[in-house]
Design a protein around this motif. Structure first.
Motif, PDB file in Angstrom:
ATOM      1  N   LYS A   1      -5.065  -3.416  -2.651  1.00  0.00           N
ATOM      2  CA  LYS A   1      -6.423  -3.966  -2.606  1.00  0.00           C
ATOM      3  C   LYS A   1      -6.665  -4.961  -3.736  1.00  0.00           C
ATOM      4  CE  LYS A   1      -8.723  -0.381   0.018  1.00  0.00           C
ATOM      5  NZ  LYS A   1      -9.428   0.902  -0.042  1.00  0.00           N
ATOM      6  N   THR A   2      -6.162  -4.627  -4.933  1.00  0.00           N
ATOM      7  CA  THR A   2      -6.309  -5.540  -6.071  1.00  0.00           C
ATOM      8  C   THR A   2      -5.551  -6.840  -5.802  1.00  0.00           C
ATOM      9  OG1 THR A   2      -6.409  -3.635  -7.502  1.00  0.00           O
ATOM     10  CG2 THR A   2      -6.006  -5.742  -8.581  1.00  0.00           C
ATOM     11  N   TYR A   3      -4.383  -6.690  -5.222  1.00  0.00           N
ATOM     12  CA  TYR A   3      -3.544  -7.850  -4.882  1.00  0.00           C
ATOM     13  C   TYR A   3      -4.317  -8.765  -3.931  1.00  0.00           C
ATOM     14  CZ  TYR A   3       0.630 -10.301  -3.082  1.00  0.00           C
ATOM     15  OH  TYR A   3       1.551 -11.247  -2.702  1.00  0.00           O
TER      16      TYR A   3
ATOM     17  N   SER B   1       0.817  -1.211   0.000  1.00  0.00           N
ATOM     18  CA  SER B   1       0.000   0.000   0.000  1.00  0.00           C
ATOM     19  C   SER B   1       0.853   1.265   0.000  1.00  0.00           C
ATOM     20  CB  SER B   1      -0.948   0.007   1.196  1.00  0.00           C
ATOM     21  OG  SER B   1      -0.235   0.374   2.358  1.00  0.00           O
ATOM     22  N   ARG B   2       2.143   1.132   0.383  1.00  0.00           N
ATOM     23  CA  ARG B   2       3.059   2.271   0.358  1.00  0.00           C
ATOM     24  C   ARG B   2       3.253   2.761  -1.069  1.00  0.00           C
ATOM     25  NH1 ARG B   2       3.395   5.188   2.695  1.00  0.00           N
ATOM     26  NH2 ARG B   2       5.520   5.819   3.149  1.00  0.00           N
ATOM     27  N   PHE B   3       3.158   1.817  -2.028  1.00  0.00           N
ATOM     28  CA  PHE B   3       3.332   2.187  -3.442  1.00  0.00           C
ATOM     29  C   PHE B   3       1.999   2.609  -4.045  1.00  0.00           C
ATOM     30  CE2 PHE B   3       6.489  -0.935  -2.195  1.00  0.00           C
ATOM     31  CZ  PHE B   3       7.644  -0.190  -2.417  1.00  0.00           C
ATOM     32  N   SER B   4       0.955   1.818  -3.723  1.00  0.00           N
ATOM     33  CA  SER B   4      -0.376   2.160  -4.210  1.00  0.00           C
ATOM     34  C   SER B   4      -1.414   1.387  -3.419  1.00  0.00           C
ATOM     35  CB  SER B   4      -0.475   1.822  -5.704  1.00  0.00           C
ATOM     36  OG  SER B   4      -1.813   1.559  -6.063  1.00  0.00           O
ATOM     37  N   ILE B   5      -2.357   2.126  -2.818  1.00  0.00           N
ATOM     38  CA  ILE B   5      -3.414   1.468  -2.051  1.00  0.00           C
ATOM     39  C   ILE B   5      -4.289   0.647  -2.982  1.00  0.00           C
ATOM     40  CG2 ILE B   5      -5.483   1.902  -0.666  1.00  0.00           C
ATOM     41  CD1 ILE B   5      -3.953   4.266   0.545  1.00  0.00           C
ATOM     42  N   ALA B   6      -4.546   1.190  -4.164  1.00  0.00           N
ATOM     43  CA  ALA B   6      -5.374   0.460  -5.136  1.00  0.00           C
ATOM     44  C   ALA B   6      -4.707  -0.868  -5.491  1.00  0.00           C
ATOM     45  CB  ALA B   6      -5.579   1.299  -6.388  1.00  0.00           C
ATOM     46  N   PHE B   7      -3.391  -0.840  -5.648  1.00  0.00           N
ATOM     47  CA  PHE B   7      -2.680  -2.075  -6.002  1.00  0.00           C
ATOM     48  C   PHE B   7      -2.759  -3.097  -4.863  1.00  0.00           C
ATOM     49  CE2 PHE B   7       1.275  -4.643  -6.091  1.00  0.00           C
ATOM     50  CZ  PHE B   7       0.952  -5.391  -7.214  1.00  0.00           C
TER      51      PHE B   7
END
Ligand SMILES: [Zn+2]
Length: 330
Positions: free
Chosen positions: A242-244, A234-240
């Motif tokens: 969550k998708t992960y 989530s440090r890089f992308s919260i959306a990522f």
């Protein structure tokens, strides 16, 4: 199997287990080779109430793996009793939390598990139902002792090929010499662990069996599925992140994997709590931010799976399923 629950929420999938490894401040410093660990600095009085309030809010029962050394120290007693009072299951996470536990002699292993069990039972009033080795350390003798003592399960395997990569990162950030590193050779698991099964199975131990509940790694990809890892992403992308998580849960459902999800105290502790654990990924966030993230992740898992502690799951799995048998080899 689908079933209707009284609260009206119908979990779409099967079961998932949730556990909290109660690694303490001193054990992180010790594994990392930092000084000051032997005064046993503790953050349990801060971390435990936060977890209990989160579990309460989400109506979750989990397994908490307690370190014997912490149970033996009076100032931790209240935190540990609160966990038991809230109805969570108690697990044994060894006494000294040394990830090189598998290198001990047979007698030392027996003593380590027994001392932890006694201290934890005394502190919490509950006898541990299962075991998780520190740093996923496991050996044939560990399994022997657990089976003889009537443990319901072991949960020490992390079938991840990223273990050795995580270890390399750990060494890079520490100032350890060769001997210190040698001891930590299988910290986070060996390459061979990466090939062990993801689904529960039975270890064959001296004429009896012991249930193994592996820590889930993503089916097919075998990368970790810890809440700490989701926070890190989530440090890089919260959306990522969550998708992960959603992709992982979908893969679990598709492959019939019942995920065993792991929490660590640092998941709810932030840089506003501590400054000396900055080498940990995710420790650059404030605690309130982490709480929001973790709650979101757990809610997502709860949408898809019925979450339960490992011991409860162990009983259900042993009753209902024919499990594969395996021999331990180091
Ligand atoms: Zn641990």
């Amino acid at each position: 199997m689908m079933r209707q629950r009284s609260d009206g929420i119908r979990p779409e999938g099967g079961r998932a287990t949730l556990s909290l490894d109660l690694d303490n401040e001193w054990s992180y410093l010790k594994t990392h080779g930092d000084s000051g660990w032997d005064a046993f600095p503790s953050y349990l009085d801060v971390a435990v109430p936060r977890f209990l309030s989160l579990f309460d809010e989400l109506q979750l029962r989990v397994t908490v793996f307690v370190v014997g050394q912490d149970a033996a120290i009076d100032r931790n007693a209240e935190s540990l009793q609160a966990i038991a009072r809230a109805g969570h299951e108690i697990g044994n996470h060894s006494f000294a939390h040394e990830p090189w536990l598998h290198l001990y002699t047979d007698q030392e292993i027996e003593q380590e598990i027994t001392m932890a069990e006694e201290a934890i039972t005394r502190a919490t009033g509950k006898r541990p139902v299962g075991f998780r080795g520190p740093g996923y350390a496991l050996s044939g003798q560990v399994l022997n002792v657990l089976a003889r003592k009537g443990y319901q399960f072991d949960a020490s395997t992390l079938p991840s090929v990223l273990g050795p990569v995580a270890r390399a990162y750990y060494f890079m950030t520490s100032g350890m010499n060769r001997k210190e590193r040698q001891k930590r050779k299988i910290l986070f698991g060996s390459w061979k662990d990466g090939l062990r099964p993801i689904d529960p199975y039975l270890w064959q131990v001296n004429g009896s069996t012991l249930l193994e509940i592996p820590v889930t790694t993503i089916p097919g990809l075998r990368v970790p599925f810890h809440v700490s890892y989701l926070i890190y992403l989530s440090r890089f992308s919260i959306a990522f992140a969550k998708t992960y998580l959603r992709t992982t849960l979908r893969l679990c459902k598709l492959t019939g994997t019942e995920p065993s999800v792991l929490l660590h105290p640092l998941d709810l502790l932030g840089k506003d709590d501590f400054s000396n654990l900055g080498f940990f990924p995710g420790m650059d966030l404030v605690a309130s931010r982490k709480r929001v993230l973790v709650e979101g992740f757990l809610r997502e898992i709860k949408k898809h799976f019925t979450i339960m502690p490992l011991g409860e799951y162990a009983g259900q799995v042993r009753d209902r399923r024919r499990l594969p048998l395996k021999q331990f080899s180091a």
